[in-house]
Structure formats: structure tokens, C-alpha cells
Design a protein around this motif. Structure first.
Motif, mmCIF file in Angstrom:
data_model
loop_
_atom_site.group_PDB
_atom_site.id
_atom_site.type_symbol
_atom_site.label_atom_id
_atom_site.label_comp_id
_atom_site.label_asym_id
_atom_site.label_seq_id
_atom_site.Cartn_x
_atom_site.Cartn_y
_atom_site.Cartn_z
ATOM 1 N N UNK A 30 77.086 55.946 40.589
ATOM 2 C CA UNK A 30 75.828 55.486 41.196
ATOM 3 C C UNK A 30 75.915 54.053 41.724
ATOM 4 N N UNK A 31 77.090 53.453 41.631
ATOM 5 C CA UNK A 31 77.363 52.124 42.206
ATOM 6 C C UNK A 31 76.434 51.053 41.620
ATOM 7 N N UNK A 32 76.327 51.063 40.282
ATOM 8 C CA UNK A 32 75.406 50.155 39.586
ATOM 9 C C UNK A 32 76.023 48.777 39.402
ATOM 10 N N UNK A 33 76.101 48.027 40.480
ATOM 11 C CA UNK A 33 76.775 46.730 40.471
ATOM 12 C C UNK A 33 76.157 45.754 39.456
ATOM 13 N N UNK A 34 74.834 45.704 39.390
ATOM 14 C CA UNK A 34 74.181 44.712 38.533
ATOM 15 C C UNK A 34 74.247 45.101 37.058
ATOM 16 N N UNK A 47 80.621 56.698 52.027
ATOM 17 C CA UNK A 47 81.286 56.069 53.171
ATOM 18 C C UNK A 47 82.135 54.899 52.667
ATOM 19 N N UNK A 98 81.711 51.808 52.847
ATOM 20 C CA UNK A 98 80.899 50.807 52.159
ATOM 21 C C UNK A 98 80.703 51.183 50.685
ATOM 22 N N UNK A 101 84.040 50.641 48.760
ATOM 23 C CA UNK A 101 84.253 49.215 48.464
ATOM 24 C C UNK A 101 83.324 48.784 47.331
ATOM 25 N N UNK A 102 82.071 49.240 47.390
ATOM 26 C CA UNK A 102 81.110 48.867 46.347
ATOM 27 C C UNK A 102 81.557 49.424 44.986
ATOM 28 N N UNK A 158 84.016 47.201 43.563
ATOM 29 C CA UNK A 158 83.400 45.988 43.017
ATOM 30 C C UNK A 158 82.750 46.274 41.660
ATOM 31 N N UNK A 178 83.651 44.478 38.017
ATOM 32 C CA UNK A 178 82.666 43.887 37.094
ATOM 33 C C UNK A 178 82.813 44.496 35.699
#
Lengths: 211, 386
Positions: free
Chosen positions: A14-18, A58, A60, A63-64, A67, A71
């Protein structure tokens, strides 16, 4: 996979960066082994790769996801054994001499690391001598060369020749990728494979390294 | 038909007398080759410590000489001279705002840092290295170009080139201000990705500024008398779009519409250049109001037949001639075969312009000439290729 590990995997997908640092910490606090948490994160990256292949995600998102992995690894890395990553083989990655583009190379590095390869990233604008030294020092099974510019493609054959002259070519597989690369170029340069994107790169290096 | 009429007819999706040709040459080596003059091998001079010190102390001089209205105009005067000599119907000229920092580095108005390198043939090439606008703080302190001041330079630059070349070749104007590519490279793609998640408002601020800059510059192109605008803005890479269509529309859609509208209001047609596999974005580009799409890279899996199938006659298709082999070291027969195939698949009924997908220093002037000759041989309407 237990509930905490599923949450870790889902956070990657789910691209949970934070939130990823908090989620990884919670899994560790709940008693999960660092290696199991890492495996869950890698499984998440595998799912991201599948979604990319299916056209749901995609560049993006890829890449996310990389990242988010970085983290999460900030929390995890101090707790991991040095040899816990890299069981599938060692790959030396770099952008060829004369070229400083690195988005594709970095993404390939992230995908390979999270798929179980040890990645030695030499950076950009890398001279052939440095590649030979790295292959020898790390006993690499494969190298990945990135080249964007057609005017720099001769750097590929320079590296191939340097590895041959050093007696290392037979022991190392070579893949290339980048905007100007084609199968015709790969054949002409005497390399073993051509990759279109970072997800395909994982399959290629798995095949080249026999994993 | 003259060259401009031929190009405008194709951009309108109609059938001219012959398929037009477009050159996007802006690399020194093929320009010098086309003009029959030696390509200066000056990069090694920049490696001499004394020259480096001298260059570092005289950046004001380089910035004066390299100003788009001086050095840039001289460069593109020669680029257009090369295009004309090679027989092209249309040629590209770019107004580009940048500043020399020292003997190693160049920075542009979008926040890109470039490193001077050997162009592969002994000349100097400015290679993109990284972006400077890494976060909102960096954006706040970034010295932003005043759009009106920039537009004055654009107007002067294209008025001059159009005065010289306007009657001889269809001039295609790039104003050096785009959206997605300028922003992703100006901050680095990874930073762009992170901020798109953490603070899309920060990105929207930059986008709004970039739209204003591009719109003012494109208005100035219209006032210069040039009739075609070329927006160089890569949206895709070799296996597909970089952003999802939804994200692209959300962040950039309104800006791309306003840019197209500015071109049309100024009496210009506008072409969208994007590298990569752009097939999934063709409808969106047409919806934004663009007249043509250029590049259509075969190495990214784009075929003219598939592009035409997806977009019909809503966009003029421009390009698809390969720059990894065909225009570098292919034989005359190979070049003719490829151009013939492009015309067969893309040109029926009009709405197609032959061009390279991109430009670089290893492109051969001889092969470009063959591309033009092949178009003249196969591109007469009605197209008669089995």
C-alpha cells in the motif's frame, strides 16, 4: 504469515511511506524475528512487482515502494545478520563511463536487494577498471550495466573486454539496460541479457545466477 | 505546397502533397557533419588546470556568450542551416535558460544541475546530474525566472530565427519550459515521488509557476510569427507511463490544457514530445488539446500501426524512426526500408510526419539525409505502398 507480518507486507504493497517505520517497530515489539519481518517486506515488494507487471502499478509506485522499503530497513538493519540478505548471489551494478543517469539503476538495485541479492552499487560514470576490481573483490556472479546514451554504448564493450582480459568473463554474467539498449546491441556487445525494467531485471538475474 | 503548409496540413490531420519531414537536431556532432565542418574537440582543453581556473574566473563572460539570445541563437541558426541543407521541411530550435556555474557545472531555470562531459566525439556535452529543488525550503529560496522577462527573450530569439529561416523551413519552437519533466528532473524523480505522497500541495505550487512560465513563453512564440510549438516533456519510459494516468491528470492535466490553449490562441499548432512507450497516454494527450505527438520510440515497443489504431486521426503522429541503429550506422537500404514501413503504417490519409524519435551525437548526418530522400521517394500522396 502472522497478523503483524501481514500488516508489514500490506504496508509495503500500500506504499505506506509515513507509517512503515512504526509498523515494522510494532511487529518487532510483538516478538516477530527481524528476519521474518524482512521476509514480509520482501514479499510485499514481490507483490508490488506483480502489480507493476499487471499494469496496476506504475514506475512512480515502484520507486515509492523502494522508498518505503528503505524507511523500513532503517529500523530493521541494525538487528539483521550481515549475511541475511544476498543469498541469491552478488550483482555489481553501475552506470557506464561517460553517463551519469541513475534512476533505472537505483530501482534495479532496490528490486534486487529486496529479492535476495547482494548488490554492490558502484554508482555512475564508472571506469572499467573499477568494475573489474569489484567483480574480483566481491566474487560477483553477475554485473548489471545501465546506459542511457547511444553515444556511450562503446563503454559496454570496454567493460566486456576488460573482464575478458582479466580472465573473469567466463565466471560472470552480464546484463544491460537503459533507454538506448536493444537486443541487437546486446548481441553486438557480447552480453548475456537485456532488461526492459526493474521487475524484469529480477527475473533476469535469477536466471543468470541460477537461483 | 511550401514547407510550412505541408507541415501544418499534416498537423491538422489532413493529407498534404507529401509526407513532411521534421528534424529535432540539437547536438553538435551531426550538425557539424551536415555542414561539412570539423567537430571541435574542445573537451580535453577543459581538462587543463589553467583553463579550468580561467573558466572559473570568467563565468560572467561564458554566461554572456552562452545567453540564449546570443550563443543559443547562433547555435540554432546553424542547426537550422543543417536541417535546411539536409532537405527537411521542419526544424527545431530551443530557447533554454541556464547559467554556467564553473568549468564543471551548468544549472538551468528548472533547478537541474548538469555536468560537462565529453560528448563521445571530443566535444562538450552538458549531462543532467541531479535536481536542486529537493524540498519546500529549497523551492522557497530558488531564484525563479520572471515569466514576463523570460517571454521577452523567447520573443526576440524566435523573431530573429524566423526572420532568417521563416521562408526556407518550417520553424518549430521549443520554449525550454515544460511541466512533468522539468519538475521531476528539477527535484530528482525520487524526491518527486516522495513529495507526491507527503505534500502534493508543494508540487502544485511548482506546477502552477511552471504553467505560467510556459504559457507566457508560448504566447511570445505566437507573437514572433512561428507557427508550431514543441513541448518536450517525457511522460513515459521504455515499458510504459511513469505515472498512472489518474495521477498525471490530477497533477498536470489542467496545466497541459492551458499550455495547449495558449498555443492555439496565439495561432500556433502544438506538438507533445515524449519518449518511451506512450501508447496508453495518446488519448489523454489528444484530450488535452495537442495537435501531434512526437517520438513514438520503436525501442519502447511503439508501432505506428498500433498508435494509429488507438488514436485514429485525433493526433498527428510524428517520428518512429529509430536512433539506436537506423539513424546511426544502418545502410541506405535499411534506412529506406524503415521509412517506407513508417509511411505505410502511419501516413495513409495524412496526419503523419517522418522524424527521428530523438537526437544525440552519434546520429549520422548521412543517414538523416537518406531518411529525407526515402520520404521524398515513398511519401507522395496518395501513398502506394503494399
Amino acid at each position: 504469515m502472522g497478523e503483524h507480518l501481514e500488516t508489514v507486507k500490506k504496508a509495503i504493497v500500500d506504499l505506506e511511506l509515513e507509517d512503515i517505520e512504526k509498523i515494522v517497530s510494532s511487529a518487532l515489539d510483538a516478538g516477530e524475528e527481524p528476519q521474518a519481518v524482512l521476509d514480509a517486506m520482501c514479499a510485499g515488494m514481490g507483490s508490488v512487482g506483480e502489480l507493476f507487471d499487471q499494469g496496476e502499478y506504475f514506475l512512480v509506485d515502484l520507486v515509492l515502494a523502494g522508498e518505503v522499503m528503505k524507511e523500513g530497513l532503517k529500523v530493521l538493519e541494525p538487528l539483521l545478520e550481515a549475511e541475511s540478505m544476498g543469498q541469491k548471489g552478488t550483482v555489481v551494478l553501475f552506470t557506464v563511463k561517460g553517463d551519469v543517469h541513475d534512476i533505472g539503476k537505483n530501482l534495479v538495485g532496490t528490486m534486487l536487494s529486496t529479492s535476495g541479492f547482494k548488490v554492490v552499487d558502484l554508482g555512475v560514470d564508472v571506469p572499467k577498471e573499477k568494475v573489474v576490481d569489484a567483480v574480483r573483490e566481491h566474487s560477483a556472479q553477475a554485473i548489471g550495466m545501465s546506459v542511457l546514451l547511444t553515444s556511450m554504448v562503446d563503454s559496454i564493450s570496454d567493460v566486456v573486454s576488460a573482464l575478458s582480459a582479466a580472465g573473469l568473463r567466463d565466471g560472470v554474467k552480464i546484463a544491460i539496460g537503459g533507454a538506448c539498449t536493444t537486443q541487437q546491441l546486446a548481441d553486438k556487445m557480447g552480453v548475456d541479457a537485456l532488461g526492459r525494467d526493474a521487475v524484469e531485471a529480477v527475473r533476469i538475474f535469477e536466471s543468470l545466477c541460477g537461483s | 505546397m511550401n514547407k510550412l503548409e505541408r507541415v501544418l496540413t499534416a498537423l491538422d490531420g489532413r493529407q498534404p502533397d507529401r509526407v513532411p519531414t521534421f528534424s529535432m537536431l540539437f547536438d553538435g556532432k551531426p550538425i557539424d557533419d551536415a555542414l561539412g565542418r570539423p567537430h571541435p574537440r574542445v573537451f580535453r582543453v577543459l581538462e587543463i588546470p589553467f583553463v579550468q581556473k580561467l573558466a572559473d574566473r570568467t563565468t560572467w563572460l561564458w554566461n554572456t556568450l552562452a545567453h540564449p539570445n546570443l550563443g543559443g541563437a547562433a547555435f540554432f541558426y546553424n542547426a537550422l542551416r543543417a536541417d535546411f541543407k539536409l532537405g527537411f521541411d521542419a526544424g527545431l530550435a530551443m530557447y533554454y535558460g541556464f547559467r554556467v556555474i564553473d568549468h564543471q557545472e551548468l544549472r538551468d531555470i528548472s533547478g537541474r544541475r548538469y555536468q560537462f562531459t565529453d560528448d563521445g566525439f571530443g566535444g562538450i556535452y552538458a549531462m543532467y546530474k541531479e535536481g536542486l529543488i529537493t524540498d519546500p525550503g529549497a523551492w522557497k529560496t530558488f531564484e525563479k525566472m520572471d515569466p514576463h522577462r523570460y517571454a521577452r527573450g523567447v520573443r526576440l530569439f524566435f523573431s530573429f530565427l524566423n526572420w532568417i529561416w521563416g521562408g526556407k523551413i518550417a520553424l518549430v519552437a521549443c520554449v525550454g519550459a515544460s511541466l512533468h519533466q522539468d519538475i521531476t528532473e528539477g527535484m530528482g524523480f525520487t524526491n518527486f515521488v516522495r513529495w507526491s505522497r507527503k505534500d502534493p500541495g508543494f508540487l502544485r505550487d511548482i506546477i502552477e509557476y511552471k504553467v505560467e512560465l510556459a504559457v507566457e513563453a508560448i504566447r511570445a512564440v505566437g507573437q514572433s510569427g512561428v507557427k508550431v510549438v514543441w513541448l518536450g516533456d517525457d511522460l513515459a519510459y521504455r515499458s510504459g507511463p511513469m505515472l498512472s494516468p489518474a495521477m498525471l491528470e490530477d497533477l498536470f492535466g489542467d496545466g497541459y490544457r492551458r499550455i495547449a490553449e495558449a498555443a492555439h490562441n496565439g495561432g500556433c499548432r502544438i506538438v507533445f514530445h515524449t519518449c518511451g512507450n506512450v501508447l496508453d497516454l495518446l488519448t489523454m494527450i489528444a484530450d488535452w488539446g495537442y495537435d501531434g505527438v512526437q517520438a513514438l520510440e520503436p525501442t519502447a515497443g511503439v508501432t505506428l500501426a498500433e498508435a494509429r489504431r488507438r488514436i485514429g486521426d485525433r493526433l498527428c503522429l510524428i517520428g518512429n524512426v529509430d536512433i539506436t541503429h537506423t539513424l546511426v550506422d544502418a545502410t541506405r537500404e535499411e534506412v529506406f526500408d524503415e521509412v517506407r514501413g513508417c509511411i505505410r503504417d502511419g501516413a495513409r490519409g495524412g496526419g503523419y510526419i517522418v522524424s527521428s524519435t530523438n537526437t544525440h551525437n552519434a546520429i549520422s548526418a548521412r543517414n538523416l539525409r537518406w531518411m529525407v530522400e526515402a520520404t521524398e521517394e515513398y511519401g507522395r500522396y496518395p501513398i502506394d505502398i503494399a
